[in-house]
Design a protein around this motif. Structure first.
Motif, short mmCIF file in Angstrom:
data_model
loop_
_atom_site.label_atom_id
_atom_site.label_comp_id
_atom_site.label_asym_id
_atom_site.label_seq_id
_atom_site.Cartn_x
_atom_site.Cartn_y
_atom_site.Cartn_z
N VAL A 38 0.84 -1.25 -0.10
CA VAL A 38 -0.09 0.09 0.11
C VAL A 38 0.83 1.24 -0.04
O VAL A 38 2.11 1.11 0.08
CB VAL A 38 -0.78 -0.18 1.30
CG1 VAL A 38 -1.66 -1.23 1.32
CG2 VAL A 38 -0.13 0.00 2.50
N GLU A 39 0.34 2.44 -0.27
CA GLU A 39 1.15 3.56 -0.13
C GLU A 39 2.09 3.93 0.88
O GLU A 39 3.24 4.14 0.71
CB GLU A 39 0.39 4.79 -0.66
CG GLU A 39 1.14 5.89 -0.87
CD GLU A 39 0.01 7.16 -1.42
OE1 GLU A 39 0.54 8.32 -0.99
OE2 GLU A 39 -0.96 7.15 -1.96
N GLU B 77 3.29 1.54 3.08
CA GLU B 77 4.57 0.76 2.81
C GLU B 77 5.40 1.09 1.74
O GLU B 77 6.58 1.02 1.78
CB GLU B 77 3.76 -0.85 2.73
CG GLU B 77 2.99 -1.12 3.85
CD GLU B 77 2.58 -2.43 3.44
OE1 GLU B 77 2.40 -3.26 4.62
OE2 GLU B 77 2.10 -2.62 2.34
N GLN C 284 3.25 5.01 -6.11
CA GLN C 284 2.56 4.28 -5.97
C GLN C 284 1.55 4.00 -7.31
O GLN C 284 1.28 2.83 -7.51
CB GLN C 284 1.57 4.53 -4.70
CG GLN C 284 0.49 3.49 -4.29
CD GLN C 284 1.07 2.33 -3.87
OE1 GLN C 284 2.21 2.40 -3.31
NE2 GLN C 284 0.62 1.20 -3.49
N ARG D 194 2.11 0.45 -8.64
CA ARG D 194 1.21 -0.29 -8.14
C ARG D 194 1.52 -1.05 -6.74
O ARG D 194 0.87 -2.09 -6.61
CB ARG D 194 0.27 -1.11 -9.12
CG ARG D 194 -0.28 -0.42 -10.44
CD ARG D 194 -1.38 -1.52 -10.98
NE ARG D 194 -0.48 -2.77 -11.48
CZ ARG D 194 0.19 -2.99 -12.21
NH1 ARG D 194 0.71 -2.32 -13.12
NH2 ARG D 194 0.43 -4.28 -12.46
N GLY D 195 2.45 -0.53 -6.21
CA GLY D 195 3.07 -0.99 -4.98
C GLY D 195 3.86 -2.57 -5.26
O GLY D 195 4.17 -3.13 -4.31
#
Length: 336
Positions: free
Chosen positions: A193-194, A196, A224, A228-229
């Protein structure tokens, strides 16, 4: 190139996994814990799945770096679409086993003797199978059969399977029930996720020796969105971003810089597909007996593979003209 400019001890976003720079997100911690739990049990299969670039191989390397070599002999293999017999040969080769006759029975016998010898030394074998989604059902079943090598009810070989998400439906096939019963734990890695993603970037920059903030806060949403992580895509973008910062002499990187790099990468990807299509078309039309140096169209194909993007676009236009000429000379109808 940019390491000394930013004061890095080494490149912080290399694509090659680095066990010493392992960033443990919540899901990565859980996956690693499952692997460690599986090791402590000494039996059964552990299955780790996830999209391309989510860190499966990094987790495997992290596990290998923690092993006690006096207790566990571990080997990691990367599989293609290997049939059962070829898989057995690869496993034997990974453990450096020699056979006198090159048939399946000899390889299985060599593996069994090796595993029993390890047991007599109070050691055991661990096999990490990477890209396991490439294995056909029969090969995965062969791994299950190898887990039947036991002494006093204790398995001599333990296998961990790492694969892309396509591995899950393979394991869930109706005829894989016996294999599923041997799985003691499984975990699926999902993208970061953003928050992280930001922690991941900052962690790797610190590990590389950065002392002060480098990216403005508004960079992370764009990173992000592009990545897309997925850690591998984060590494790709950040490496290019640091290169741009070095070339343009920026000590601080902003959202505008990120946008510029994203645009460059997107343009390169957009141009790559039509160029590859043109190369494939030209190769299909080219006469097989004509040598590369005497055929102008094949020469342009080779130049397309070798030249910079700007030169590719110029050569592509010339290649289109050569294709039309070849079509006319060989009476091949124009698809247009």
């Amino acid at each position: 190139m940019y390491e000394s400019y930013y004061g890095f001890t080494e490149r912080p976003f290399q694509l090659t996994p680095n066990a010493q720079w392992f960033y443990a997100s919540r899901l990565h911690k859980r996956a690693l814990a499952y692997l460690q739990y599986g090791l402590s049990q000494g039996e059964g299969f552990i299955v780790i799945t996830g999209d391309v670039g989510t860190g499966k191989t990094t987790i495997a390397n992290q596990l290998l770096s923690q092993l006690n070599q006096d207790e566990i002999v571990a080997k990691q293999i990367v599989t293609s679409k290997l049939g059962p017999d070829d898989l057995i040969r690869m496993i034997a080769s990974s453990f450096n086993l020699m056979v006198t006759e090159h048939n399946k029975a000899s390889y299985l016998d060599a593996i069994h003797i090796f595993l029993k010898r390890l047991h007599s030394q109070h050691r055991r074998a661990l096999l990490l199978v990477d890209e396991a989604q490439n294995l056909p059902l029969e090969s995965i079943e062969e791994l299950r059969m190898l887990s039947n090598y036991q002494i006093n009810g204790k398995p001599l070989l333990q296998s961990f399977l790492l694969g892309q998400n396509e591995l899950n439906p393979i394991i869930q096939a109706p005829n894989m029930e016996q294999f599923r019963q041997r799985i003691i734990a499984s975990s699926n890695l999902t993208p970061l996720v953003e928050e992280e993603t930001r922690e991941y970037i900052e962690y790797r920059l610190r590990m590389a020796g950065l002392k002060s903030p480098l990216l403005s806060p508004d960079c992370y949403a764009l990173i992000q969105q592009f990545s897309r992580g997925i850690p591998r895509k984060i590494n790709l973008l950040m490496d290019r971003l640091l290169l741009l910062g070095y070339l343009e002499q920026h000590k601080q990187l902003t959202a505008e810089h990120v946008s510029n790099v994203v645009s460059e990468i997107s343009e390169e990807i957009a141009h790559q597909q039509p160029i590859n299509q043109a190369v494939n078309s030209a190769t299909a039309i080219a006469e097989p007996h004509v040598q590369l140096e005497s055929d102008p169209m094949q020469t342009h194909v080779q130049h397309l593979l070798d030249e910079s993007l700007e030169q590719k676009l110029k050569l592509l236009k010339e290649l289109d003209e050569l294709i039309l000429q070849r079509q006319k000379s060989t009476n091949i109808p124009n698809s247009e």
